[in-house]
Design an enzyme around this catalytic site. Sequence first.
Site, PDB file in Angstrom:
ATOM      1  N   ARG A 215       0.645  -1.216   0.048  1.00 25.44           N
ATOM      2  CA  ARG A 215       0.100   0.122  -0.095  1.00 25.44           C
ATOM      3  C   ARG A 215       0.857   1.423  -0.043  1.00 25.44           C
ATOM      4  NH1 ARG A 215      -5.353  -0.014   3.911  1.00 25.44           N
ATOM      5  NH2 ARG A 215      -3.780  -0.112   5.401  1.00 25.44           N
ATOM      6  N   ASP A 216       1.906   1.175  -0.009  1.00 24.24           N
ATOM      7  CA  ASP A 216       2.968   2.521  -0.033  1.00 24.24           C
ATOM      8  C   ASP A 216       4.186   2.158  -0.682  1.00 24.24           C
ATOM      9  OD1 ASP A 216       3.266   5.209   0.669  1.00 24.24           O
ATOM     10  OD2 ASP A 216       4.516   5.007   2.221  1.00 24.24           O
ATOM     11  N   LEU A 217       4.171   1.450  -1.736  1.00 24.96           N
ATOM     12  CA  LEU A 217       5.067   1.274  -2.577  1.00 24.96           C
ATOM     13  C   LEU A 217       5.844   2.496  -3.267  1.00 24.96           C
ATOM     14  CD1 LEU A 217       4.300  -2.106  -4.285  1.00 24.96           C
ATOM     15  CD2 LEU A 217       5.831  -1.749  -2.492  1.00 24.96           C
ATOM     16  N   THR A 263       1.301   7.259  -0.256  1.00 21.46           N
ATOM     17  CA  THR A 263       1.864   8.529  -0.792  1.00 21.46           C
ATOM     18  C   THR A 263       1.081   8.722  -2.045  1.00 21.46           C
ATOM     19  OG1 THR A 263       3.736   7.860   0.248  1.00 21.46           O
ATOM     20  CG2 THR A 263       3.957   9.349  -1.673  1.00 21.46           C
TER      21      THR A 263
END
Length: 793
Positions: A215-217, A263
């Site tokens: 979920r935040d790569l 992000t």
Amino acid sequence: MTVTQVLGEDGDERRALEVLDQLLDLPEREQEAALAALSLPPALARRVRSLLSVQARAADLFDTAPSPSARVHPGLPQPDERIGVYRIERPIGAGGMGAVFLASRDDGLFEQRVAIKLVQPIHPFVDADWQRGVLAHFEEERAILAQLQHPNIVRIIDGGQTDAGLPYLVMDYIDGVDLMRHCREQRLELADRIRLFCQVCEAVQEAHRHLIVHRDLKPGNVLVDAGGTPHLLDFGIAKLLDPVRAQGAPEDETQATLLGAMTPAYASPEQLRRRPLTTRSDVYSLGVMLYQMLAGKRPYQTDSLTPAELERAICTTEPPSVSRALRDDDASPGYLEMPRQIAPDLERIVAKALHKEPGRRYGSAQELADDLRRYLAGQPVLAQPDSLGYRMRKFVGRHRAATATAAVALLLILGAGATALVQAHRARLAAADAQEINAFLMEVLTESSVDHAGSEVGLGDVLEAAGARIDARFAQRPEIAAGLRHALGNNLLNLNRLEAAGRQLEAALAEAKIAFGPSSLLAWQISDSLALLRVDQGRYSEAATLLEEVLAGVRRSGQRDTPFFVRASNNLGYLYMEREEYAQAEPHVAAALAAIEQGGVEIPRDEYSSLLTNQAQILHGLDRREEADALYRRAYDILRTEYPEATREMAIQLNNRALLLSDMGRREEALELARESVELRRRTYRGDHPMVAFGLTNLVGMALGAGNLDKALAAAEEAVAMAERLEDTRSDIKVLAQAALAQAHLARGEPAPARAALARARRALDEMPEVSPRAKTTLDRLESALRDREARE
């Protein structure tokens, strides 16, 4: 910019935290102006300023060269303090909810440098629920990392709680730089960047194998060590895809997670819109990273956008190609020597990973890496550009106000059919044919517009009118007319206009045989569609003959390992299932599954799930109930993971499994699944439709099994009313609806209305062109039950 969403009841405190986290990534000198631009209520703005002040004091700790006088937030360790067997050396980073320190083992056993991550108490004055959410997320990250053992994922070594009660975890210390910096500083060639990225994909795939969505790569969450090996880190906002919820149990978001973060520059459209996430959301983020590694910048420049502008950009705007980005003058250092043009295959890979619709992206990080390796090896890639029909639909969706709804849909339907047809023509004629088809579409669009017709025209009416126009315009062009009529017939069938669909499909089959021959793929495809229409009309023998002939032709031509063979074989199995001839259905569905699982035929995941559902229904019919239940759960798991939105296939699976659970004595579970199936059908079809009516008839049986007689009667009455309103429709629905009503009355001890309903059902059965075994069996059973009751009385 990292945005933190706080779930639960809305409140000023939560809104303040959301705004705070939007401001934190801005330079300090820009924060006040950005806050003023939001025009918040004065009290809320004051609260945000207060939290910014707290944040600034806590951030003093994380200066890259902290001074001895730097103020340390209470509860966080200072240099030379010990945590467990480790001695803190210095802070090395902070972000989101965590603070990270470099530490060394200090028990004399051996030397080891590690990274220690603790909860960072940035907001000390927020409510208790929010604080508990932070701690829960940290504990979840610790649990997630403990599951993952992969050379490209940072390894967890230890964990515990500090004397102040803060949980911590000890990880491998990666002495490296972030992904983008490594690419720039090493001036990696294109192929080397791709190979490096494939290793990142493998790390993400390992997480996905454990049902974990990161979920935040982003490049900042990938550190590359001195040897050039990437390491994926920061699973602080990762989400576990709970297998129980994946099978259909409702998710309580407030229990599952209090905080959801991302992000935005790397977030998928569904993530920005706060919709359910799947592993394909991570694939999108990987696509952004790949674009950035190739072009030196992200596909969307989001730094100066408001949240609303950012959402519009990512959710509705197509990014420039990688080649175009490379030709711009603002390429990052280390990219100026890159080629100004990227190969079309590589552009298509990036575009597929970045597709706005999850179902059109790569199904997994592994698929993305495999396609990149095919590109490096000079092999054909799987990524292909969107069809003209799909692009037309998206264009029209953005300009909906300019056209009548029906005419817009027609452009999509016929455009897709025309595109497929043009591709089958000889190259020297394709362009001219395309122009002629486009002119035809524009004529239909003009005639059906509100300005010309005087009112908004229904889609079914437009399709029927278009069929008449084909007669006049393409009378001498059967190769064009066949494809257009096939598209028209399929969509009229979906609209439940069976007679009109039959006219178009019959004409299309004749024209296809003239233009391409009786053994052409198009003729087979039209025969397959016509067979499904015959099933809906209750003409089962004709349907079986059509499908048997098609499959015999496919086998003779040696085309068994094709998607069309899979679909046609499955359809024949479905036909026998409708006739409750399960032993005859089984080999056809099994052959379709074997072509996929052993022959390597690739079909969309929702179609594969439907095949598993059919096989499960067959096993149920053969009284192999436990095997059937396992297959139903496997099929539904695929849909819940791949397609977060409600689909027709989900409704069918829920309904069929409800019937199975009822037979297994699990009546309450069956009733809940049947109820959920009906609700999905209502959302999918909107209004009267045979699929909704069928769902209601099955709900009657489930409600009676659970002892809810009132619910059963209400569902039966609604099914009968809907069946009566459906004029040109499947003839067995009228039988089954009246039978369900009779069943509800019998259960309530009301033989007179039950007898009247059964009489109506018998008349409807007699009017069918060919008796439906299911309808006849149901009716015979209920008539026998009524006679037994009357004999006892």
